[in-house]
Design a protein around this motif. Structure first.
Motif, PDB file in Angstrom:
ATOM      1  N   THR A  31       0.861  -1.169   0.000  1.00 47.08           N
ATOM      2  CA  THR A  31       0.000   0.000   0.000  1.00 47.08           C
ATOM      3  C   THR A  31       0.904   1.227   0.000  1.00 47.08           C
ATOM      4  OG1 THR A  31      -1.745  -1.147   1.207  1.00 47.08           O
ATOM      5  CG2 THR A  31      -1.769   1.260   1.286  1.00 47.08           C
ATOM      6  N   VAL A  32       0.791   2.051  -1.038  1.00 45.79           N
ATOM      7  CA  VAL A  32       1.694   3.178  -1.223  1.00 45.79           C
ATOM      8  C   VAL A  32       1.073   4.449  -0.657  1.00 45.79           C
ATOM      9  CG1 VAL A  32       2.890   4.644  -2.901  1.00 45.79           C
ATOM     10  CG2 VAL A  32       2.754   2.167  -3.262  1.00 45.79           C
ATOM     11  N   ILE A  33       1.771   5.061   0.312  1.00 47.32           N
ATOM     12  CA  ILE A  33       1.404   6.370   0.837  1.00 47.32           C
ATOM     13  C   ILE A  33       2.337   7.396   0.195  1.00 47.32           C
ATOM     14  CG2 ILE A  33       1.242   7.830   2.896  1.00 47.32           C
ATOM     15  CD1 ILE A  33       0.765   5.330   4.546  1.00 47.32           C
ATOM     16  N   SER A  34       1.782   8.418  -0.438  1.00 46.33           N
ATOM     17  CA  SER A  34       2.584   9.420  -1.142  1.00 46.33           C
ATOM     18  C   SER A  34       2.446  10.774  -0.461  1.00 46.33           C
ATOM     19  CB  SER A  34       2.138   9.527  -2.605  1.00 46.33           C
ATOM     20  OG  SER A  34       2.828  10.567  -3.271  1.00 46.33           O
ATOM     21  N   VAL A  35       3.590  11.407  -0.156  1.00 47.36           N
ATOM     22  CA  VAL A  35       3.612  12.766   0.385  1.00 47.36           C
ATOM     23  C   VAL A  35       4.755  13.522  -0.283  1.00 47.36           C
ATOM     24  CG1 VAL A  35       2.638  12.132   2.628  1.00 47.36           C
ATOM     25  CG2 VAL A  35       5.115  12.091   2.318  1.00 47.36           C
ATOM     26  N   THR A  36       4.738  14.831  -0.143  1.00 51.76           N
ATOM     27  CA  THR A  36       5.844  15.642  -0.635  1.00 51.76           C
ATOM     28  C   THR A  36       6.643  16.182   0.542  1.00 51.76           C
ATOM     29  OG1 THR A  36       4.625  17.736  -0.640  1.00 51.76           O
ATOM     30  CG2 THR A  36       4.447  16.356  -2.613  1.00 51.76           C
ATOM     31  N   ASP A  37       7.899  16.564   0.260  1.00 50.89           N
ATOM     32  CA  ASP A  37       8.737  17.081   1.339  1.00 50.89           C
ATOM     33  C   ASP A  37       8.694  18.606   1.422  1.00 50.89           C
ATOM     34  OD1 ASP A  37      10.216  17.945  -0.815  1.00 50.89           O
ATOM     35  OD2 ASP A  37      12.021  16.799  -0.341  1.00 50.89           O
ATOM     36  N   GLU A  63       6.278   6.883   0.204  1.00 53.42           N
ATOM     37  CA  GLU A  63       7.032   7.545  -0.853  1.00 53.42           C
ATOM     38  C   GLU A  63       7.044   9.048  -0.577  1.00 53.42           C
ATOM     39  OE1 GLU A  63       5.529   6.498  -4.689  1.00 53.42           O
ATOM     40  OE2 GLU A  63       6.083   4.376  -4.476  1.00 53.42           O
ATOM     41  N   ILE A  64       8.242   9.600  -0.471  1.00 51.71           N
ATOM     42  CA  ILE A  64       8.411  11.024  -0.187  1.00 51.71           C
ATOM     43  C   ILE A  64       9.021  11.679  -1.413  1.00 51.71           C
ATOM     44  CG2 ILE A  64       9.433  12.723   1.354  1.00 51.71           C
ATOM     45  CD1 ILE A  64       9.537  10.470   3.478  1.00 51.71           C
ATOM     46  N   HIS A  65       8.260  12.561  -2.049  1.00 54.23           N
ATOM     47  CA  HIS A  65       8.663  13.178  -3.307  1.00 54.23           C
ATOM     48  C   HIS A  65       9.069  14.629  -3.083  1.00 54.23           C
ATOM     49  CE1 HIS A  65       7.085   9.729  -5.595  1.00 54.23           C
ATOM     50  NE2 HIS A  65       6.105   9.729  -4.700  1.00 54.23           N
ATOM     51  N   SER A  66       9.938  15.112  -3.926  1.00 58.83           N
ATOM     52  CA  SER A  66      10.392  16.489  -3.845  1.00 58.83           C
ATOM     53  C   SER A  66       9.252  17.455  -4.121  1.00 58.83           C
ATOM     54  CB  SER A  66      11.522  16.723  -4.851  1.00 58.83           C
ATOM     55  OG  SER A  66      11.794  18.102  -4.988  1.00 58.83           O
ATOM     56  N   ALA A  67       9.265  18.584  -3.422  1.00 56.52           N
ATOM     57  CA  ALA A  67       8.254  19.616  -3.670  1.00 56.52           C
ATOM     58  C   ALA A  67       8.399  20.194  -5.071  1.00 56.52           C
ATOM     59  CB  ALA A  67       8.386  20.722  -2.629  1.00 56.52           C
ATOM     60  N   TYR A 229      12.542   7.664  -1.461  1.00 57.97           N
ATOM     61  CA  TYR A 229      12.757   9.107  -1.541  1.00 57.97           C
ATOM     62  C   TYR A 229      13.058   9.481  -2.988  1.00 57.97           C
ATOM     63  CZ  TYR A 229      13.264   8.757   3.514  1.00 57.97           C
ATOM     64  OH  TYR A 229      13.045   8.503   4.857  1.00 57.97           O
ATOM     65  N   THR A 230      12.306  10.422  -3.537  1.00 65.10           N
ATOM     66  CA  THR A 230      12.513  10.851  -4.908  1.00 65.10           C
ATOM     67  C   THR A 230      13.019  12.291  -4.895  1.00 65.10           C
ATOM     68  OG1 THR A 230      10.706   9.452  -5.676  1.00 65.10           O
ATOM     69  CG2 THR A 230      11.421  11.208  -7.151  1.00 65.10           C
ATOM     70  N   PRO A 231      14.230  12.539  -5.369  1.00 59.92           N
ATOM     71  CA  PRO A 231      14.783  13.904  -5.345  1.00 59.92           C
ATOM     72  C   PRO A 231      14.052  14.837  -6.304  1.00 59.92           C
ATOM     73  CG  PRO A 231      16.239  12.425  -6.552  1.00 59.92           C
ATOM     74  CD  PRO A 231      15.163  11.569  -5.950  1.00 59.92           C
TER      75      PRO A 231
END
Length: 231
Positions: A31-37, A63-67, A229-231
């Motif tokens: 289960t993928v939780i997606s947020v931005t940093d 999953e933490i993605h770049s703003a 973490y996605t830069p």
């Protein structure tokens, strides 16, 4: 509440669905939780909900993605790349229904004077979601300060997720957790994250302080959360 939170999130296997719902193709993946940093509060909230779901037996990837990423968490949810996102009502409304958000912005002084602005934003957000998505009631906690300053709308914390991901009792349990989180909690966790340099450690402390109030919704399952973490 304690019994509900302790039992309702317990699942068999990776996911749960409403009775009679067809099996989902994504059941084989976490289960993928997606947020931005872009907002530390949202990273904190993503960690909190990841703990809740892993305590309930879900296999979770946070999953933490770049703003700076042009693809928003709402876009990922709509595309089926994420199952669960956490955001703020005004900002999410602008993602799902820009025209509806602009209309409320135009009416905002009157709505605020009547004391119904937050209700209107949330109701319009829920009405804007496709039928395959659902949400809990909003938290009293507010976040997304930049969006609040830009829009002027209420920014109450709310998770949005696939409608078949949880059954009715599980959604009620998630609403209980959402209501448990306060603005003061977020401020304390953000301060702790800045001091320690770790969102995970900040949430650890909050979980310990709120374990009893959560009705057993948290267990020591931090190691069961995988991170991307996605830069």
């Amino acid at each position: 509440m304690a019994a509900l939170l302790a039992a309702a999130l317990a699942v068999t296997g990776c996911t749960a669905a409403e009775p009679g719902a067809a099996p989902r193709a994504e059941d084989a993946r976490p289960t993928v939780i997606s947020v931005t940093d872009g907002d530390v509060d949202l990273a904190i909230l993503g960690e909190v909900y990841a703990r809740v779901l892993t305590s309930g037996g879900y296999d979770v990837q946070l999953e933490i993605h770049s703003a700076q990423d042009p693809v928003s968490s709402a876009d990922r949810l709509l595309a089926g790349e994420a199952d669960f996102i956490v955001g703020c009502t005004g900002e999410l409304l602008a993602d799902f229904n820009p025209a509806g958000a602009e209309e409320i912005i135009d009416q905002w002084p009157e709505l605020e004077e009547e004391g119904v602005g937050g209700f209107v934003v949330y109701d319009e957000l829920i009405a804007s979601l496709p039928s395959r998505l659902s949400a809990t009631d909003p938290s009293s906690a507010t976040s997304c300060d930049d969006a609040a300053e830009e829009q002027g709308l209420t920014q109450q914390v709310v998770p949005i997720f696939g409608a078949t991901l949880f059954d009715r009792e599980q959604r009620e349990a998630l609403t209980g957790i959402t209501r448990l989180i306060t603005t003061a909690d977020l401020e304390d966790m953000e301060e702790a994250a800045e001091e320690t340099g770790s969102v995970v450690e900040a949430v650890d402390e909050w979980v310990l302080d709120n374990e009893a109030r959560s009705g057993g919704a948290f267990e020591d399952d931090r190691e069961d959360v995988s991170y991307l973490y996605t830069p």
